[in-house]
Design an enzyme around this catalytic site. Structure first.
Site, PDB file in Angstrom:
ATOM      1  N   LYS A  85      13.260  -5.078   2.569  1.00 39.10           N
ATOM      2  CA  LYS A  85      13.337  -4.719   1.147  1.00 39.10           C
ATOM      3  C   LYS A  85      13.458  -6.022   0.383  1.00 39.10           C
ATOM      4  CE  LYS A  85      13.730  -1.588  -2.092  1.00 39.10           C
ATOM      5  NZ  LYS A  85      12.926  -0.363  -2.144  1.00 39.10           N
ATOM      6  N   SER A 114       8.821  -3.788   1.123  1.00 38.08           N
ATOM      7  CA  SER A 114       8.932  -2.828   0.031  1.00 38.08           C
ATOM      8  C   SER A 114       9.756  -3.491  -1.064  1.00 38.08           C
ATOM      9  CB  SER A 114       9.653  -1.596   0.620  1.00 38.08           C
ATOM     10  OG  SER A 114       9.692  -0.556  -0.278  1.00 38.08           O
TER      11      SER A 114
END
Lengths: 364, 364, 364, 364
Positions: B163, B233
């Site tokens: 992330k 992401s």
């Protein structure tokens, strides 16, 4: 000797824009396509597939100009033009041209060959959309299209594609000015009712449902009533219906064959795979075209897991469903040139939808 | 005797909203989940997955509250929370909880069992996003996460989930106020650069690419450079990186195993099917979880046919790609609870993407 | 005696759809509009105004057919057609027809009357878009259009409307195939660069900026460089530029006059009100037409308060800005038939934009 | 002597994100805001303002945490939190905090000062939404809020803000499981019905309409029935109603005053300007806050010109309307921090909406 029997040619042609007919022009130039034999052109165009999708009208105008210039105004008016908006995900804009070759091409097959026929219905009034009147208009139109194809048994019909009208604010206001109330005031919703009533009309024509069993109030509500072979698509550019019937007939010749399946939900790859295998193309060789309906289940679930399509106020559920089911079908067929159309009201079970596959067989 | 070896438990839990943790609470109540063993929670949340997707932050706040109440602030801060926005199509919002059970559960398998490890990097500055500095931060973080998992060979790593941060208008302005220029001014585009630089950092850590071969200018440009096991992401809610490594280790116990595949394009069902077969679950029995990346090819083509994702100004390409590839993968696995994440820059070849599959084996 | 002087007639005509020309047809039927005098038709069409807005092309095709049928192919090709997509908020789709009446209508006014002139430039290559080459092409085209209007002083020019091209994925690929790199790979972004370079070309033609002061790298970056009278609009349907100049000239006759203002930000009602008062129509009586540019400020602020337009991944900033500024302008003018066009790069200061107002004066 | 009378303080505070309360924290730190006096917090948050807008719930969670930490759980639960999603155009995310100062601040004014009062109703069932039951619940709640404000005459009420529930797929399914049918199955549409029934409840409480005149079937249909002072906003995060009444009372002290206007359509700047002048702030000096409703007219027209909001399947009409009316109001007030809320069903005439303006007067 096959010369007194008709056969079907199908052309799958990429489109670089809603008015890009350069691919069709090349086919005509090379003699691969004879414009005078065109019965129907289906198009996937790259608009939103909803109320304010003008790519359908734009494509229709371009195709009509193309046809009029080549076969004259009168015969051009008979060609069924079904533009389905929405190439979400990696779906690819393209034309599917259905050509009837009068003095037969190809061999006779024991179980017959792909037979096609079309019809155009009268215009309906805004207040008829989504109601019994529309169902009956479509039922009658399907009977006409079967006759045109020379298909006598409803069991030989594998797919019926209908282009139907929708409501706009202006049409609702016009009806109101005549003292008539339309079935719905939400224009996006009117597309669903029109598709649904058209699908029930198909079910009546094919004997899948009994007229006595369908009340007008069932349209858009009782999703247990459905056709297994209907595909209907709404557009702003017409007030009547344009109908194309696909079936098998021993009166037709040539290598093309059609089969159909019913997806029970949005991830029912098994049903489509079984259909591909039944047609003898499990690995995609011989694959010519696929037509399918996609929709978001009203239960809000797919095999017990929640989906968010019906609660999404940014992207309409029809767009989500086309992208998702399109991906599933492209994984099976190996191509993104698929005629996946949204809004499967009364077309297959809730959340699922009918699929037709056209293949090219080897001569026996 | 397996008691000195750790094992992994994985929990796939539906979410009714970005802050719905009722499923997790039930698992804790029944003893199926021990909060103190949670290493990472991945979530698919139902926002747009782009810049202004606050469902990720909302979910992160709810999860952090949940963890703090159960394991205290300090240990809660170590749990990797990777929220991936966007459940387009019929993808289903859900949580994937990765739990490390210290005193081993289950049998030893000859080829080992699923091993997991996490790390958190330092915050980067807005101007570092999408550049060499970010690559190096991620590379180092992956090495840390491998060590935490006890994985010594990069060949045993099957998936690295990262992330990473993104730029907002405010962050760009803040950098400019310090006299620094960010890599891009388009905030949506910054997500791609951050994902791309993170993926290249993973490739460096796994030895897939050589540091000498990657120039900063390649980020977001040279798509021939990619990792086969990276999934990154971007989210607005952090400025550092949270990293989860999934691999196989003979130091771990239990029935879970992980494998990976690389889709060469958006319809590469064959690659995923081969992976499922390799893991012994061709028919979906034993299937536990799938993590995949999806993206629109920059060429504008899928196997030669045009897609419209990159020219669509209504729906961003990442949303289209998640829906479409999600449909393809759901057709293969029979479930819509899939962790399909958008934006696969430098993660697999252009238009394709890496896939990890976790399965439950029968004891030998 | 006014008969040797030209005058301008302007027709503001509602459109029920992108191809609805019934209003124009009625004007021709009643003699209110002589097709042979049409120099330009501006249209607000109801697409998204971004890359995949086909309503512009659809309208252009319909208008071209209309003109060719009435004035022949050759003269129809000279008519400037500027379709601006996007009628967000309550903005109303309509046509603005600019007609030159050769043998003058109406009185002479001391400060002259509205004078109009047009030109069409050569097609540019994809790789010229957003660069110095495009600026120069537009600069030269504005000079031509001024000459056509008989306007000799740049001070008499109040507005220059330019329709310019944009990049599509296909065009970028085509350039790459020739070994050329385009200024940007994001097709939505290319619209901004094209609008910006065109606006700087106008500024050069009007002497607002000095060629020596503008480096190619300033396009889309240095927003302190701008024209106060430029309005540029990008469309997929052309690769050249179509230019319309609006000014005042004592060589022209009739009651119409044009003035302009520059909004300093998106809520600068005061500037527009001052313009309306200067033209003698503070209360909207005599109001004929308004043309304006709208955009989201790059600072992310309007008078110190944050806006969210640049971070919105669901609706593009140009759409937000048209709706918002459209509302502001409609509140001032009392009508929603306003030609508000999005994307004001180098057209007025960052976040603001130029406005032109056309009014009908009473004879002296 | 004013010390026994309450007064109102209002704080307009920018928000950098749905959970950004740093501005509130600063006000508390400096003593400008006493948390124990907060009666209500209204927020404009940057979601889509429609069904799947989680920014409202995210903000509500953050605000509730903020309040509980400062004034305890019990009193925090009494604070009315009305989050209105959607900052389209240049509207700016912000909080409006209404604080009641018990031992009065400021002078007595002859016509009294701004008086505020709140109430919270019971939860309604999904099947009560949009029906008579909901109307009655809201009517009763408004009476309670007036009592809390010490306002005895309905004529002294200038605005009633209500936060009401909406239907989700899950709630509809839950009702169906109990054998109950909801008023509508379209979740976006349920927001309109809930807002409409709530507005009619307000009209009943204020004596604007007679209970005998309102049939349940009128909700969402008979737009001639409306309140001139209602503003209702639907959110996913509650099943009851939170109500804030704004009025004038001689029992209250201080410089703040409130007035209201009714826009007859989306461009009715004149009505708002008259209100600003009536309150003595024609030029914006002394302006404190504006609350307004915006909506797309169902006729599809604004002063005879067609709008496209109701036929747009990409952007919902509520978003268009907020942007457009927001622009109009920002032009009048000189600020973009306006509480413009979408969906004005039964709140003002079709296409128009009520507006409240709060100003700071100079001491007499």
């Amino acid at each position: 000797m096959s010369s007194v029997h008709p056969s079907t040619r199908i052309h799958r042609v990429p489109a670089a824009a809603p008015d890009d007919l350069s691919g069709l022009e090349r086919l005509v130039a090379t003699g691969a396509l004879d414009p005078s034999g065109i019965l129907a052109i289906l198009g996937k165009t790259e608009g939103n597939g909803c109320v304010n999708d003008f790519t359908r009208g734009f494509a229709t105008r371009a195709l009509a100009d193309f046809l009029r210039a080549r076969i004259g105004n009168e015969r051009a008016a008979d060609v069924v033009l079904v533009m389905s908006g929405g190439t979400e995900g990696a779906l690819s804009p393209h034309w599917l041209v259905f050509e009837r070759v009068e003095h037969g091409e190809g061999d006779a097959f024991p179980d017959g060959s792909l037979a096609i026929g079309t019809s155009v219905t009268r215009d309906v009034l805004p207040e008829e959309i989504g109601r019994a009147a529309q169902m009956d208009v479509v039922r009658s139109g399907v009977v006409d299209a079967m006759a045109a194809a020379g298909i006598t048994s409803v069991d030989d019909v594998h797919f019926v594609q209908v282009k139907c009208p929708l409501l706009t604010s202006a049409r609702i206001v016009a009806a109101a000015a005549r003292g008539r109330s339309c079935a719905v005031s939400d224009t996006l919703k009117s597309m669903g009712l029109s598709r649904g009533a058209s699908a029930l009309g198909i079910a009546l024509a094919l004997g899948e449902l009994d007229a006595a069993a369908i009340f007008e109030s069932a349209v858009g509500r009782d999703m247990n009533l459905f056709s297994r072979r209907a595909s209907t698509s709404a557009g702003i550019e017409l007030m009547g219906h344009e109908i194309l019937v696909l079936g098998m007939s021993r009166g037709w010749r040539g290598p093309l064959a059609v089969g159909h399946a019913v997806m029970r939900d949005a991830i029912d790859a098994a049903a489509v795979q079984a259909c591909l295998q039944g047609l003898g193309v499990p690995d995609g060789a011989g694959f010519e075209a696929l037509l399918a309906k996609a929709e978001a289940s009203r239960t809000g679930l797919v095999r017990g897991a929640r989906h968010t399509m019906n609660d999404d106020s940014d992207i309409s559920a029809t767009r989500h469903a086309r992208a998702f089911v399109g991906g599933m079908l492209a994984g099976l067929t190996g191509t993104t040139e698929l005629f996946v159309s949204g809004g499967a009201e009364h077309q297959g079970p809730d959340g699922g939808g009918p699929v037709a596959v056209i293949v090219r067989r080897n001569a026996s």
